[in-house]
Design a protein around this motif. Structure first.
Motif, PDB file in Angstrom:
ATOM      1  N   TYR A 104       0.837  -1.203   0.000  1.00  0.00           N
ATOM      2  CA  TYR A 104       0.000   0.000   0.000  1.00  0.00           C
ATOM      3  C   TYR A 104       0.876   1.258   0.000  1.00  0.00           C
ATOM      4  O   TYR A 104       0.648   2.187  -0.779  1.00  0.00           O
ATOM      5  N   LEU A 105       1.884   1.253   0.869  1.00  0.00           N
ATOM      6  CA  LEU A 105       2.780   2.416   0.977  1.00  0.00           C
ATOM      7  C   LEU A 105       3.474   2.715  -0.354  1.00  0.00           C
ATOM      8  O   LEU A 105       3.477   3.856  -0.832  1.00  0.00           O
ATOM      9  N   TYR A 106       4.036   1.662  -0.957  1.00  0.00           N
ATOM     10  CA  TYR A 106       4.783   1.878  -2.207  1.00  0.00           C
ATOM     11  C   TYR A 106       3.846   2.260  -3.350  1.00  0.00           C
ATOM     12  O   TYR A 106       4.228   3.055  -4.217  1.00  0.00           O
ATOM     13  N   SER A 107       2.640   1.726  -3.366  1.00  0.00           N
ATOM     14  CA  SER A 107       1.717   2.099  -4.439  1.00  0.00           C
ATOM     15  C   SER A 107       1.242   3.537  -4.259  1.00  0.00           C
ATOM     16  O   SER A 107       1.078   4.269  -5.231  1.00  0.00           O
ATOM     17  N   GLU A 108       1.056   3.960  -3.011  1.00  0.00           N
ATOM     18  CA  GLU A 108       0.696   5.359  -2.723  1.00  0.00           C
ATOM     19  C   GLU A 108       1.764   6.314  -3.259  1.00  0.00           C
ATOM     20  O   GLU A 108       1.474   7.418  -3.691  1.00  0.00           O
ATOM     21  N   TYR A 114       8.811  -1.274  -6.518  1.00  0.00           N
ATOM     22  CA  TYR A 114       8.822  -1.879  -5.182  1.00  0.00           C
ATOM     23  C   TYR A 114       7.501  -2.545  -4.826  1.00  0.00           C
ATOM     24  O   TYR A 114       7.467  -3.432  -3.961  1.00  0.00           O
ATOM     25  N   VAL A 115       6.430  -2.146  -5.497  1.00  0.00           N
ATOM     26  CA  VAL A 115       5.174  -2.894  -5.324  1.00  0.00           C
ATOM     27  C   VAL A 115       5.414  -4.323  -5.809  1.00  0.00           C
ATOM     28  O   VAL A 115       5.040  -5.296  -5.148  1.00  0.00           O
ATOM     29  N   MET A 116       6.092  -4.448  -6.945  1.00  0.00           N
ATOM     30  CA  MET A 116       6.383  -5.770  -7.513  1.00  0.00           C
ATOM     31  C   MET A 116       7.348  -6.565  -6.633  1.00  0.00           C
ATOM     32  O   MET A 116       7.140  -7.755  -6.391  1.00  0.00           O
ATOM     33  N   VAL A 117       8.430  -5.893  -6.184  1.00  0.00           N
ATOM     34  CA  VAL A 117       9.415  -6.593  -5.328  1.00  0.00           C
ATOM     35  C   VAL A 117       8.721  -7.123  -4.075  1.00  0.00           C
ATOM     36  O   VAL A 117       8.896  -8.291  -3.690  1.00  0.00           O
ATOM     37  N   THR A 118       7.893  -6.276  -3.448  1.00  0.00           N
ATOM     38  CA  THR A 118       7.217  -6.680  -2.205  1.00  0.00           C
ATOM     39  C   THR A 118       6.185  -7.770  -2.473  1.00  0.00           C
ATOM     40  O   THR A 118       6.069  -8.729  -1.698  1.00  0.00           O
ATOM     41  N   ALA A 119       5.444  -7.637  -3.590  1.00  0.00           N
ATOM     42  CA  ALA A 119       4.435  -8.657  -3.921  1.00  0.00           C
ATOM     43  C   ALA A 119       5.108 -10.000  -4.180  1.00  0.00           C
ATOM     44  O   ALA A 119       4.614 -11.048  -3.740  1.00  0.00           O
ATOM     45  N   LEU A 120       6.248  -9.976  -4.884  1.00  0.00           N
ATOM     46  CA  LEU A 120       6.961 -11.232  -5.148  1.00  0.00           C
ATOM     47  C   LEU A 120       7.537 -11.820  -3.855  1.00  0.00           C
ATOM     48  O   LEU A 120       7.507 -13.034  -3.650  1.00  0.00           O
ATOM     49  N   ALA A 121       8.051 -10.928  -2.993  1.00  0.00           N
ATOM     50  CA  ALA A 121       8.573 -11.400  -1.701  1.00  0.00           C
ATOM     51  C   ALA A 121       7.450 -12.060  -0.912  1.00  0.00           C
ATOM     52  O   ALA A 121       7.652 -13.116  -0.294  1.00  0.00           O
TER      53      ALA A 121
END
Lengths: 200, 67
Positions: A104-108, A114-121
């Motif tokens: 949410y933070l990175y998409s905001e 980083y949305v992708m990096v976090t989603a993959l993590a």
């Protein structure tokens, strides 16, 4: 004694006091597990707002509950199959909540990378648990790979307290991929060596 | 799967195919390597959305250069 062993011993001292208090108050371990996930949701909220230090403090509190539930269950002789199942399921909710807070933070902030990096993590963190659970239904034990839940949680705290969450996400992603691969390799080897277990 | 025979190969394979328990020296080494990466990598290199600057590495480099 190793460095991490020493750190573990130091942290066990206050934890033992908390465990003793919970045992004295006869708090059911399943309730401790549930309180842990609620507090973790609050930590996820703080992460979503970009308040990393606050999130770090809340994570420490949440994970005390997470850590002590099993020990309290032992002391109270309340160990049950459902308790183990409940703990595992609730742990996944806690994990996912923290990742969603960051997504949410990175998409905001409009940071698709980083949305992708976090989603993959997040995906590989869940797969880490799933591969072990599924593997242990066909082989005896599948405890390989570095990046398990305690490591992930400590890394989240390190990232939050020192404002290095991006680096932490990379570490969790890469080492979770390795862990999932390790579990697949081990399961393949065990089954091909004829060490599979027939499960009813 | 055949394991790499050379020492660096074996070290890399053991780091990848992790079978060590917590609180072993191998675990300590891995933890130190991870913390070094997290704390020493300049946030700018990773395009960190929340942290900025060069981090401790750039700070030391600029100290050495006397800037």
């Amino acid at each position: 004694m190793t460095l991490t062993g020493l750190i573990g011993r130091i942290f066990m001292f206050p934890l033992r006091l908390i465990i003793r208090a919970c045992v004295a108050m006869q708090i059911h371990p399943n309730i401790l597990t549930f309180v842990g996930v609620i507090i973790n949701v609050a930590a996820a909220w703080a992460l979503a707002l970009g308040r990393f230090a606050t999130a770090g403090v809340i994570m420490v509190v949440a994970n005390i509950f997470d850590f002590i539930d099993g020990k309290v269950a032992l002391e109270l002789h309340e160990v049950s199959e459902f308790g183990g199942f409940w703990d595992s399921v609730i742990d996944r909710f806690s994990d996912i909540a923290l990742f969603i807070g960051l997504i949410y933070l990175y998409s905001e902030r409009g940071r698709t990378d980083y949305v992708m990096v976090t989603a993959l993590a997040m995906m590989f963190a869940i797969m880490t648990s799933y591969t072990r659970a599924r593997a242990e239904s066909i082989i005896k034990k599948c405890k390989v790979g570095f990046m398990e839940r305690p490591e992930r949680i400590v890394l989240f705290m390190v990232g939050a307290f020192t404002n290095r969450m991006a680096a932490v996400m990379w570490v969790i992603l890469v080492l979770s991929i390795f862990t999932v691969a390790d579990r697949i390799i081990l399961t393949y080897r065990e089954l091909h060596a004829g060490r599979g277990e027939a499960v009813a | 799967m055949k394991q790499a025979a050379t020492l660096p190969g074996r070290v890399l394979w053991n780091a990848f195919f992790w079978t060590y328990e917590r609180a072993t020296w191998q675990y300590d080494v891995m933890v130190i390597a991870i913390l070094a990466f997290v704390w020493l990598t300049p946030p700018d290199w990773l395009n960190d959305p929340m942290a900025t600057g060069g981090g401790p590495v750039c700070w030391v480099v600029s100290m050495v250069k006397g800037e």
